[in-house]
Design a protein around this motif. Structure first.
Motif, PDB file in Angstrom:
ATOM      1  N   GLN A  56       0.791  -1.168  -0.057  1.00 42.41           N
ATOM      2  CA  GLN A  56      -0.061   0.005   0.140  1.00 42.41           C
ATOM      3  C   GLN A  56       0.830   1.313   0.082  1.00 42.41           C
ATOM      4  N   PRO A  57       1.874   1.347  -0.913  1.00 42.66           N
ATOM      5  CA  PRO A  57       2.746   2.503  -0.851  1.00 42.66           C
ATOM      6  C   PRO A  57       2.045   3.837  -1.488  1.00 42.66           C
ATOM      7  N   SER A  58       2.641   4.800  -0.906  1.00 40.29           N
ATOM      8  CA  SER A  58       2.223   6.387  -1.519  1.00 40.29           C
ATOM      9  C   SER A  58       3.305   7.123  -1.748  1.00 40.29           C
ATOM     10  N   ALA A  59       3.733   7.739  -2.929  1.00 42.41           N
ATOM     11  CA  ALA A  59       5.102   8.326  -3.099  1.00 42.41           C
ATOM     12  C   ALA A  59       4.744   9.686  -3.477  1.00 42.41           C
ATOM     13  N   VAL A  60       5.869  10.754  -3.103  1.00 39.19           N
ATOM     14  CA  VAL A  60       5.765  11.874  -2.995  1.00 39.19           C
ATOM     15  C   VAL A  60       7.427  12.263  -3.797  1.00 39.19           C
ATOM     16  N   TYR A  61       7.590  13.238  -4.749  1.00 41.10           N
ATOM     17  CA  TYR A  61       9.047  13.882  -4.943  1.00 41.10           C
ATOM     18  C   TYR A  61       9.102  15.202  -4.562  1.00 41.10           C
ATOM     19  N   LEU A  62       9.746  15.535  -3.532  1.00 42.85           N
ATOM     20  CA  LEU A  62      10.062  16.774  -3.022  1.00 42.85           C
ATOM     21  C   LEU A  62      11.727  17.194  -2.853  1.00 42.85           C
ATOM     22  N   ASP A  63      12.044  18.237  -3.238  1.00 39.59           N
ATOM     23  CA  ASP A  63      13.583  18.570  -2.810  1.00 39.59           C
ATOM     24  C   ASP A  63      14.455  17.661  -3.228  1.00 39.59           C
TER      25      ASP A  63
ATOM     26  N   ARG B 171      12.757   7.653   2.402  1.00 43.62           N
ATOM     27  CA  ARG B 171      13.103   8.522   1.486  1.00 43.62           C
ATOM     28  C   ARG B 171      14.425   8.352   0.753  1.00 43.62           C
ATOM     29  N   ALA B 172      14.732   8.222  -0.358  1.00 45.52           N
ATOM     30  CA  ALA B 172      15.781   7.972  -1.045  1.00 45.52           C
ATOM     31  C   ALA B 172      16.038   9.314  -2.123  1.00 45.52           C
ATOM     32  N   LYS B 173      17.435   9.420  -2.485  1.00 44.10           N
ATOM     33  CA  LYS B 173      17.681  10.286  -3.950  1.00 44.10           C
ATOM     34  C   LYS B 173      17.300   9.592  -5.206  1.00 44.10           C
ATOM     35  N   ASP B 174      17.371   8.301  -5.326  1.00 45.04           N
ATOM     36  CA  ASP B 174      16.953   7.870  -6.551  1.00 45.04           C
ATOM     37  C   ASP B 174      15.550   6.954  -6.287  1.00 45.04           C
ATOM     38  N   ALA B 175      14.902   6.848  -7.371  1.00 46.78           N
ATOM     39  CA  ALA B 175      13.541   6.298  -7.237  1.00 46.78           C
ATOM     40  C   ALA B 175      13.541   4.770  -6.720  1.00 46.78           C
ATOM     41  N   ALA B 176      14.551   4.082  -7.116  1.00 48.07           N
ATOM     42  CA  ALA B 176      14.723   2.495  -6.913  1.00 48.07           C
ATOM     43  C   ALA B 176      14.984   2.236  -5.281  1.00 48.07           C
ATOM     44  N   PHE B 177      15.538   3.315  -4.740  1.00 47.15           N
ATOM     45  CA  PHE B 177      15.802   3.200  -3.393  1.00 47.15           C
ATOM     46  C   PHE B 177      16.889   2.395  -3.269  1.00 47.15           C
TER      47      PHE B 177
ATOM     48  N   TRP C 200      14.131  14.154  -3.367  1.00 45.32           N
ATOM     49  CA  TRP C 200      14.057  13.120  -2.709  1.00 45.32           C
ATOM     50  C   TRP C 200      12.761  12.396  -3.041  1.00 45.32           C
ATOM     51  N   PHE C 201      12.712  10.989  -3.286  1.00 47.33           N
ATOM     52  CA  PHE C 201      11.651  10.244  -3.418  1.00 47.33           C
ATOM     53  C   PHE C 201      11.236   9.891  -1.974  1.00 47.33           C
ATOM     54  N   TYR C 202       9.960  10.162  -1.675  1.00 46.74           N
ATOM     55  CA  TYR C 202       9.216   9.612  -0.425  1.00 46.74           C
ATOM     56  C   TYR C 202       8.319   8.517  -0.469  1.00 46.74           C
ATOM     57  N   VAL C 203       8.374   7.389   0.107  1.00 48.36           N
ATOM     58  CA  VAL C 203       7.422   6.633   0.085  1.00 48.36           C
ATOM     59  C   VAL C 203       6.924   6.122   1.539  1.00 48.36           C
TER      60      VAL C 203
END
Length: 494
Positions: free
Chosen positions: A202-209, A235-241, A211-214
């Motif tokens: 049940q993930p929810s993602a946001v991109y801010l500053d 959170r991570a700097k790349d989408a695939a963590f 960072w990819f937040y999940v």
């Protein structure tokens, strides 16, 4: 069905609006800048007025053919179009199991139709032999630059602790390619094994500053409740963590070696929630279901405190909400008073259908008042970050890092912005102009750094190379050392 365990659960948020311990993440200014030492502390637990409640008269989207359930939507407002992905099942979409459907509409009240105007399309299904060999469900879709990213729950079957979170990418939101070699990017922590053996999903993602937040469920996390309820954040700097992964804990964001490290802090006591950054409020919001509808719980940028009291979007529900968000997972601006109002709209399943699963997706919403989005210069910078609009020079102004970047081509600005307005907001007129992105500007790519554009001798980071063709710019390959030799600008996305 990988998310069915949450259906019908009545959950109450664990937070009472009190200030939490100071986190180690970024502060509340533009681009995460720390507040000046002499600045007054930000008020906490502020009550926001609500107005203009709304609800669709009927079902807004549903799978056709033999689809018997529809739930866990993700809703993207992309220009004048609304794009909707959700969990359902078509017998024709092999292998048997949960599928992700897609439809679009010009109105939140529907009808949402498939890409060709007919029924919704099954755009993502299980991959036999993979961790998601049977089920793909609970999509959360964001768009950064020219790339769509879908975070989803995958399972090879219905066995205990079989759920993990995967990632797929797409150039158009329709044709998807699995990332990370088709392996899960986030799995159960296995801190504690409870009666609820769902696992992670049940993930929810946001991109801010940058960072990819999940935000996601993990019924095995130490910080989950007795029934497995709880929402955890990475959170991570790349989408695939795969690098620079940080976990939200009691002391804020901490670097962790893997995405399955122990999870001790839950942000809300809930299943199936949705995350959104609200620039107009300088806060994150988590939408989660409670007894009387969808509760909105607010957190500061570093998740150290709750700046606003909870708000409620009332109405019936049976499975978690999908917030209406910009492509980057941020809140869209109000179509009325951008300095005072913030629209909050959700789509959620409202009944348990004949198959014993959630269905009947409907729209609910309201506005919150008193945002103070234009109260001072710092709030203006935060409120309109990532917004593009016409400039006085017949170009497009993109608000980035508290300044204006003048972009020659609207298509390029649209690729970089989270939201594009047709009319200029006077409130940004006093922001400084940092650079001009002219057609044919020099764009570069370094293998270990990414993409960037050189403006006035400075290097400004880009999310990907998608803007190059739109700008008639050739992408020059350079070494990482050459990249590091440029004077540093700021990111032009997120």
């Amino acid at each position: 069905m990988v998310a069915l365990f949450a259906a019908g659960a009545v959950l109450v948020a664990c937070s009472d609006g009190t200030v939490q311990s100071q986190a180690d993440g970024k502060g509340g200014g533009i681009g995460g800048a720390q507040q000046a030492p002499k600045e007054k502390p930000r008020p906490m637990d502020v009550e926001l007025a609500t107005s203009d409640p709304r609800a669709s008269g009927g079902v807004v989207a549903a799978g056709d053919r033999d689809a018997v359930y529809n739930y866990s939507p993700t809703v993207m407002r992309d220009g004048g179009e609304l794009k909707l992905w959700w969990c359902s099942q078509y017998g024709s979409a092999q292998p048997p199991g949960d599928d992700v459907l897609y439809a679009r509409s010009s109105s939140l009240d529907g009808p949402f139709t498939g890409p060709s105007g007919g029924g919704p399309a099954a755009v993502f299904s299980g991959a036999p032999g993979g961790f998601d060999g049977m089920h793909t469900c609970d999509p959360s879709v964001i768009k950064v630059g020219s790339t769509y990213y879908m975070y989803y729950t995958g399972a090879a079957g219905d066995h205990a602790l079989g759920n993990s979170i995967g990632l797929a990418t797409s150039p158009d939101g329709l044709t998807w390619t699995r990332a990370a070699g088709g392996k899960p990017i986030i799995g159960p922590s296995h801190d504690v094994h409870r009666d609820n053996v769902y696992g992670a999903g049940q993930p929810s993602a946001v991109y801010l500053d940058g960072w990819f937040y999940v935000l996601f469920t993990d019924t095995t996390a130490k910080g989950a409740g007795w029934n497995g309820a709880g929402q955890f954040l990475l959170r991570a700097k790349d989408a695939a963590f795969t690098r620079n992964v940080e976990t939200m804990g009691e002391q804020g964001f901490l670097a962790k070696p893997t995405t399955t490290s122990p999870r001790t802090r839950s942000l809300v006591d809930a299943f199936s929630s949705d995350l959104m950054w609200v620039g107009s409020l300088d806060a994150f919001v988590i939408a989660h279901e409670t007894e009387k509808g969808t509760t909105l719980t607010f957190w500061t940028r570093d998740f150290s405190a709750q700046p606003y009291r909870q708000a409620l979007i009332p109405g019936v529900w049976k499975e978690g909400p999908g917030l209406v968000r910009r492509p980057d997972g941020h809140a869209p601006l109000s179509s009325g008073d951008v300095c005072d109002r913030v629209p909050f709209d959700v789509v959620r399943a409202t009944v348990i259908g004949g198959a014993g699963a959630p269905t009947d997706l409907k729209h609910f919403g309201l506005d919150v008042r008193g945002s103070g989005a234009c109260a001072n210069e710092a709030r203006i910078r935060t409120s309109f970050e990532g917004v593009a609009m016409p400039s006085p020079q017949r170009t497009i102004d993109l608000v980035a890092d508290g300044a204006l970047v003048r972009v020659d081509r609207r298509s390029v600005a649209a690729a970089l912005a989270g939201e594009v307005l047709n009319q200029r907001l006077k409130v940004v007129d006093h922001l400084p102009t940092a650079a001009r992105l002219s057609a044919g500007a020099r764009m570069v790519h370094a293998p270990g750094r990414g993409f960037g554009v050189v403006l006035d001798g400075k290097l400004f980071a880009l999310p990907d190379g998608g803007a190059a063709a739109l700008n008639d710019s050739a992408v020059e390959k350079i070494a990482d050392q050459a990249w590091d030799g440029f004077p540093v600008g700021f990111s032009l996305a997120g």
